[in-house]
Design an enzyme around this catalytic site. Structure first.
Site, PDB file in Angstrom:
ATOM      1  N   ARG A  63      47.299  46.078   9.003  1.00  0.00           N
ATOM      2  CA  ARG A  63      46.417  45.305   9.877  1.00  0.00           C
ATOM      3  C   ARG A  63      46.772  45.347  11.364  1.00  0.00           C
ATOM      4  O   ARG A  63      46.097  44.713  12.170  1.00  0.00           O
ATOM      5  CB  ARG A  63      46.307  43.833   9.432  1.00  0.00           C
ATOM      6  CG  ARG A  63      45.740  43.645   8.048  1.00  0.00           C
ATOM      7  CD  ARG A  63      45.091  42.287   7.895  1.00  0.00           C
ATOM      8  NE  ARG A  63      46.012  41.200   8.098  1.00  0.00           N
ATOM      9  CZ  ARG A  63      45.632  39.912   8.154  1.00  0.00           C
ATOM     10  NH1 ARG A  63      44.362  39.595   8.026  1.00  0.00           N
ATOM     11  NH2 ARG A  63      46.522  38.975   8.338  1.00  0.00           N
ATOM     12  N   ASP A  64      47.792  46.087  11.753  1.00  0.00           N
ATOM     13  CA  ASP A  64      48.110  46.173  13.183  1.00  0.00           C
ATOM     14  C   ASP A  64      48.686  47.549  13.506  1.00  0.00           C
ATOM     15  O   ASP A  64      49.691  47.658  14.211  1.00  0.00           O
ATOM     16  CB  ASP A  64      49.081  45.065  13.588  1.00  0.00           C
ATOM     17  CG  ASP A  64      49.082  44.811  15.092  1.00  0.00           C
ATOM     18  OD1 ASP A  64      48.112  45.233  15.769  1.00  0.00           O
ATOM     19  OD2 ASP A  64      50.032  44.193  15.598  1.00  0.00           O
ATOM     20  N   ILE A  65      48.034  48.581  12.979  1.00  0.00           N
ATOM     21  CA  ILE A  65      48.479  49.948  13.268  1.00  0.00           C
ATOM     22  C   ILE A  65      48.110  50.296  14.707  1.00  0.00           C
ATOM     23  O   ILE A  65      46.944  50.255  15.095  1.00  0.00           O
ATOM     24  CB  ILE A  65      47.831  50.950  12.285  1.00  0.00           C
ATOM     25  CG1 ILE A  65      48.370  50.727  10.874  1.00  0.00           C
ATOM     26  CG2 ILE A  65      48.069  52.387  12.743  1.00  0.00           C
ATOM     27  CD1 ILE A  65      49.840  51.056  10.713  1.00  0.00           C
ATOM     28  N   ASN A  69      53.565  50.072  17.345  1.00  0.00           N
ATOM     29  CA  ASN A  69      54.147  49.664  16.072  1.00  0.00           C
ATOM     30  C   ASN A  69      54.565  50.847  15.201  1.00  0.00           C
ATOM     31  O   ASN A  69      54.827  50.682  14.021  1.00  0.00           O
ATOM     32  CB  ASN A  69      53.151  48.789  15.290  1.00  0.00           C
ATOM     33  CG  ASN A  69      52.994  47.415  15.919  1.00  0.00           C
ATOM     34  OD1 ASN A  69      53.817  47.014  16.724  1.00  0.00           O
ATOM     35  ND2 ASN A  69      51.943  46.717  15.541  1.00  0.00           N
TER      36      ASN A  69
END
Length: 222
Positions: A63-65, A69
């Site tokens: 959910r936060d690619i 990150n």
């Protein structure tokens, strides 16, 4: 990788491996290697997809690619990081598992990872003042923006944004304010593609940017 820990009277220290090359975002923005050529992007994206395929097989969506990150060491080995908003999907709902739509929260108080730039922080602080969506909108899939069910396919859209980030140094719509970017993510057929990319990469990106999550290939297929 977790290596060990020790405790003092006041603190618990957790020791992890050093990922000395930092994030892909920091590498491309400080000009170490970037903007990346397509062959190098393929080298990194193949590893990212292997990591996503494993996560998705376990029913987990990151959910936060984004470039900030994705860490790498001096040998180019990729590590997916910052699982502060990752979620276990409800596989009983079908379609590879879904998660009810909701606000995407950052793992830090300001919703940023340590590798984000000051410009990103300013944009995201402005976005949080609106009180609608917290996080990093430029990598968000349209179904995330619209607070619909989130599936593992949302990570595939974000991966397409990472490819553009590595090609150009910025994700799609980064020249826009967050709310305008989210509007365009939902309304446009797909994010604008950089000029001069190969036919193979263009096809790859268009598959990642399918507006229908069910039409996006799996990480394993990609």
């Amino acid at each position: 990788q977790y290596l060990g820990s020790f405790q003092t009277r006041r603190y618990l220290y957790i020791i992890m491996e050093l990922v000395e090359a930092g994030s892909l975002a920091s590498m491309v923005r400080r000009g170490t290697l970037g903007p990346f050529p397509e062959a190098l992007i393929g080298f990194f994206v193949d590893q990212i997809l292997r990591g996503l395929a494993y996560l998705h097989s376990m029913g987990i969506t990151h959910r936060d690619i984004k470039g900030a990150n994705i860490l790498t060491n001096s040998e180019g080995l990729v590590k997916l990081a910052d699982f502060g908003v990752a979620a276990k999907l409800d596989e009983e709902r079908g379609g590879g598992g879904t998660l009810g739509g909701g606000v995407i929260e950052g793992e830090d108080e300001d919703g940023l990872s340590g590798a984000d730039t000051g410009e990103e922080k300013k944009k995201e602080e402005e976005e949080e003042e609106d009180g609608d969506v917290a996080g990093t909108p430029y990598w968000m899939a349209p179904e995330v923006v619209e607070l619909q069910d989130v599936t593992v396919a949302s990570d595939i859209w974000s991966l397409g944004c990472v490819v553009i980030e590595l090609l150009t140094g910025r994700p799609p719509y980064f020249d826009l304010q967050p709310l305008s970017a989210m509007y365009n993510i939902v309304q446009d057929p797909h994010p604008p593609l950089p000029a001069g990319v190969s036919e193979e990469l263009e096809d790859f990106l268009l598959q990642c940017f399918s507006k229908d999550p069910l039409q996006r290939p799996s990480a394993k297929d990609l």
